[in-house]
Design an enzyme around this catalytic site. Structure first.
Site, PDB file in Angstrom:
ATOM      1  N   HIS A 256       0.781  -1.241   0.000  1.00  0.00           N
ATOM      2  CA  HIS A 256       0.000   0.000   0.000  1.00  0.00           C
ATOM      3  C   HIS A 256       0.819   1.301   0.000  1.00  0.00           C
ATOM      4  O   HIS A 256       0.535   2.188  -0.805  1.00  0.00           O
ATOM      5  CB  HIS A 256      -1.012  -0.014   1.148  1.00  0.00           C
ATOM      6  CG  HIS A 256      -2.217  -0.859   0.841  1.00  0.00           C
ATOM      7  ND1 HIS A 256      -3.467  -0.355   0.599  1.00  0.00           N
ATOM      8  CD2 HIS A 256      -2.335  -2.196   0.700  1.00  0.00           C
ATOM      9  CE1 HIS A 256      -4.315  -1.333   0.335  1.00  0.00           C
ATOM     10  NE2 HIS A 256      -3.655  -2.466   0.401  1.00  0.00           N
TER      11      HIS A 256
ATOM     12  N   ASP B  11      -4.935   6.742   1.628  1.00  0.00           N
ATOM     13  CA  ASP B  11      -5.341   5.446   1.098  1.00  0.00           C
ATOM     14  C   ASP B  11      -6.824   5.319   1.446  1.00  0.00           C
ATOM     15  O   ASP B  11      -7.222   5.629   2.578  1.00  0.00           O
ATOM     16  CB  ASP B  11      -4.519   4.338   1.797  1.00  0.00           C
ATOM     17  CG  ASP B  11      -4.678   2.982   1.127  1.00  0.00           C
ATOM     18  OD1 ASP B  11      -5.826   2.533   0.962  1.00  0.00           O
ATOM     19  OD2 ASP B  11      -3.649   2.366   0.790  1.00  0.00           O
TER      20      ASP B  11
ATOM     21  N   HIS C  31     -17.624  -3.339  -3.089  1.00  0.00           N
ATOM     22  CA  HIS C  31     -17.632  -2.822  -1.713  1.00  0.00           C
ATOM     23  C   HIS C  31     -18.685  -1.723  -1.554  1.00  0.00           C
ATOM     24  O   HIS C  31     -19.377  -1.665  -0.545  1.00  0.00           O
ATOM     25  CB  HIS C  31     -16.254  -2.292  -1.332  1.00  0.00           C
ATOM     26  CG  HIS C  31     -15.250  -3.383  -1.089  1.00  0.00           C
ATOM     27  ND1 HIS C  31     -15.435  -4.374  -0.145  1.00  0.00           N
ATOM     28  CD2 HIS C  31     -14.055  -3.650  -1.676  1.00  0.00           C
ATOM     29  CE1 HIS C  31     -14.390  -5.198  -0.167  1.00  0.00           C
ATOM     30  NE2 HIS C  31     -13.547  -4.786  -1.085  1.00  0.00           N
TER      31      HIS C  31
ATOM     32  N   ALA D 260      12.331  -9.131  -6.576  1.00  0.00           N
ATOM     33  CA  ALA D 260      12.740  -8.751  -7.937  1.00  0.00           C
ATOM     34  C   ALA D 260      12.232  -7.345  -8.230  1.00  0.00           C
ATOM     35  O   ALA D 260      11.198  -6.953  -7.692  1.00  0.00           O
ATOM     36  CB  ALA D 260      12.131  -9.726  -8.943  1.00  0.00           C
TER      37      ALA D 260
ATOM     38  N   HIS E  89      -0.696 -13.634  -8.515  1.00  0.00           N
ATOM     39  CA  HIS E  89      -1.869 -13.787  -7.635  1.00  0.00           C
ATOM     40  C   HIS E  89      -2.966 -12.805  -8.055  1.00  0.00           C
ATOM     41  O   HIS E  89      -4.042 -12.811  -7.498  1.00  0.00           O
ATOM     42  CB  HIS E  89      -1.471 -13.570  -6.180  1.00  0.00           C
ATOM     43  CG  HIS E  89      -1.101 -12.162  -5.835  1.00  0.00           C
ATOM     44  ND1 HIS E  89      -0.326 -11.358  -6.639  1.00  0.00           N
ATOM     45  CD2 HIS E  89      -1.407 -11.381  -4.751  1.00  0.00           C
ATOM     46  CE1 HIS E  89      -0.168 -10.167  -6.069  1.00  0.00           C
ATOM     47  NE2 HIS E  89      -0.816 -10.159  -4.926  1.00  0.00           N
TER      48      HIS E  89
ATOM     49  N   ASN F 128      -1.988  -4.176  -7.936  1.00  0.00           N
ATOM     50  CA  ASN F 128      -0.754  -3.554  -8.437  1.00  0.00           C
ATOM     51  C   ASN F 128      -0.101  -4.429  -9.487  1.00  0.00           C
ATOM     52  O   ASN F 128       0.355  -3.946 -10.528  1.00  0.00           O
ATOM     53  CB  ASN F 128       0.241  -3.300  -7.304  1.00  0.00           C
ATOM     54  CG  ASN F 128      -0.250  -2.218  -6.381  1.00  0.00           C
ATOM     55  OD1 ASN F 128      -0.423  -1.079  -6.794  1.00  0.00           O
ATOM     56  ND2 ASN F 128      -0.521  -2.574  -5.132  1.00  0.00           N
TER      57      ASN F 128
ATOM     58  N   GLU G 287       0.402  -3.454 -13.319  1.00  0.00           N
ATOM     59  CA  GLU G 287       1.782  -3.452 -13.828  1.00  0.00           C
ATOM     60  C   GLU G 287       1.904  -4.401 -15.023  1.00  0.00           C
ATOM     61  O   GLU G 287       2.613  -4.100 -15.996  1.00  0.00           O
ATOM     62  CB  GLU G 287       2.757  -3.837 -12.714  1.00  0.00           C
ATOM     63  CG  GLU G 287       2.913  -2.727 -11.675  1.00  0.00           C
ATOM     64  CD  GLU G 287       3.588  -3.177 -10.379  1.00  0.00           C
ATOM     65  OE1 GLU G 287       4.181  -4.271 -10.354  1.00  0.00           O
ATOM     66  OE2 GLU G 287       3.501  -2.423  -9.388  1.00  0.00           O
TER      67      GLU G 287
ATOM     68  N   ALA H  12      -9.046 -11.332  -1.353  1.00  0.00           N
ATOM     69  CA  ALA H  12      -9.434  -9.947  -1.649  1.00  0.00           C
ATOM     70  C   ALA H  12      -9.976  -9.795  -3.075  1.00  0.00           C
ATOM     71  O   ALA H  12     -10.773 -10.613  -3.519  1.00  0.00           O
ATOM     72  CB  ALA H  12      -8.272  -9.005  -1.364  1.00  0.00           C
TER      73      ALA H  12
END
Ligand code: U2F
Length: 458
Positions: A20, A120, A151, A335, A352, A356, A360, A375
């Protein structure tokens, strides 16, 4: 008045765990760079701050401010290591620690009062702190848009499905929520209709959804066009919903990423689009048996690989695996993921599907093979597989040796992989265009910036 003569002071409040703070940080840097006369403070726990790049010369107006982490200081009990425990301790010391942090930020800036709080979105209690100071609250959402929408619709979903696991309805599509047509009840983040609705993450997400309508604006780590139906529906209920992503594109770091394990020079020696990069993010790791299956699958596939696997989990690798695959790939504790994904040798990303990583992967134009864990990750996989066409998953979610071999063959050498790669490249172009001058994310960022720099009291 004296306050009116002060420069704007934007205080960013991070959720100081996992990825985060690093997700929020580029926005703070982008604001500091775009408004050199403004004061920018970045609030997080000392531990989270120490994981951020040390102050860069390009944003001298950005200052780190430590907030208390809530960990008891008596020497008798060793500090907890479990992340959920740490999160609970931290949350129980809010909002007091945040108020102290805001005061410390003003003091460190020679008395320039905080004129805007950007947090956040998880840090919903920042809105109360902002209200007390009569300054705007601008939350930034780090997770994906479909999960955000879910949500926001928690009460509706609970009315329909209860909170006991939606028994029997798991396969039902969420077609009654605009833009969630491809999502099933079972793909929802836990804590909405199933799982522990009192867990820290469930409560944070629920309170976030309740507080969002009080925000002056909301910035999202996505770009216009990725979820058009959700964007339209959010915009109709909340006009200052601003996709400004990919966040990390807005103000790229001026320094070269650290590569302690030599991933990039190793990639330089591999054939184009031949390598699979494997990572499961910063919080959880798949169970040990499954790591074993994945390891055997990687070895059997023969595909060159870089596997980012936490040091603590490396003990679960099959005996002799590292020696057997020394010429084929590398297992590293960390990495430089964005640089790795952008390298021409990388042909696929086993992920997963944390947001992010997903954004990416999109930004780098790399097709993804998903093994969601919790999540928003299940919804992210569904978006990739059924809406965007840049990703796929494993039959039955978990990885088996044979499943891994089949999936890697198809991703790196098969026709399906080619299709996914073509779509991934189109999405990359769209992401680049969004942050380019005149692009939607750039323009939305300018709007957000103007709101952040307004020093008028509410
Ligand atoms: C939670 O996500 P995670 O932190 O588990 O995973 P990501 O959102 O994918 O973020 C991982 C980040 O760590 C970086 C990588 C990502 O920016 O580039 N990284 C790296 O640089 N090197 C490595 O070896 C390994 C990782 C949550 F689990 C998700 O579901 C949410 O979507 C997410 C956002 O709120 O937070």
């Amino acid at each position: 008045s004296a306050a009116a003569a002060s420069p704007p002071h934007v205080a960013f409040i991070a959720f100081p765990f996992a990825s985060h703070p690093l997700t929020l940080f580029p926005i703070a840097r982008a604001v500091a760079a775009a408004a050199p006369s403004a004061v920018v403070s970045f609030l997080a726990t000392q531990r989270a701050l120490s994981s951020l790049p040390s102050g860069g010369g390009d944003t001298p107006n950005l200052r780190y401010v430590a907030v208390a982490d809530g960990i008891p200081t008596d020497a008798a009990s060793p500090p907890p290591k479990d992340i959920l425990h740490l999160i609970k301790l931290f949350l129980s010391s809010t909002p007091g620690n945040l108020k102290q942090g805001i005061a410390a930020a003003a003091e460190a800036a020679g008395g320039v009062p905080v004129s805007c709080i950007s947090s956040d979105a998880f840090m919903w209690m920042s809105s109360d702190v902002a209200e007390e100071l009569a300054v705007p609250w601008i939350p930034l959402r780090t997770g994906s848009t479909p999960a955000f929408s879910a949500h926001l619709h928690t009460d509706l979903l609970r009315q329909k499905f209860g909170v006991e696991g939606a028994g029997g309805c798991e396969e039902e599509l969420l077609a009654f929520i605009p833009g969630l047509e491809v999502q099933r009840v079972r793909d929802l983040p836990e804590g909405i209709v199933a799982g522990d609705i009192d867990s820290p993450f469930s409560v944070l997400s629920y309170r976030m959804a309740q507080k969002i309508p009080e925000a002056a604006a909301v910035g999202l780590n996505t770009f216009e066009g990725l979820n058009p139906a959700i964007e339209a529906s959010l915009a109709s209920t909340f006009p200052r919903y601003l996709p400004i992503g990919p966040f990390h594109f807005l103000f790229p770091p001026s320094t070269v990423a650290a590569d302690p394990n030599g991933c990039l020079p190793w990639l330089d020696r591999q054939a184009p689009a031949s390598v699979v990069y494997v990572s499961f993010g910063s919080i959880f790791t798949p169970p040990p048996e499954e790591l074993g299956e994945l390891a055997e699958g990687l070895a059997a596939s023969g595909a060159p690989f870089i596997w980012s696997l936490k040091e603590a989990a490396q003990q679960f690798l099959p005996a002799g695996f590292l020696a057997r695959t020394a010429g084929q790939g590398m297992v590293v504790g960390w990495a430089p993921q964005r640089e790795v994904l952008s390298h021409a040798a990388v042909g696929g990303f086993l992920t997963h599907s944390g947001w992010n990583s997903a954004i990416e992967g999109i930004s780098a134009g790399v097709p993804m093979l998903c093994r969601p864990i919790f999540a928003d990750q299940f919804m992210n996989q569904r978006s990739m597989a059924l809406e965007w066409g840049n990703g796929t998953g494993f039959e039955g979610v978990a990885m088996s040796k044979e499943g891994v071999v089949r999936a890697l063959d198809s991703l790196l050498k098969g026709e399906e992989g080619e299709k996914l790669r073509a779509r991934a490249k189109e999405l990359k172009e769209a992401a680049i265009a969004a942050v380019a001058p005149g692009g939607s994310s750039r323009e939305n960022f300018d709007t957000l910036l103007r709101l952040m720099l307004t020093t008028q009291k509410l």
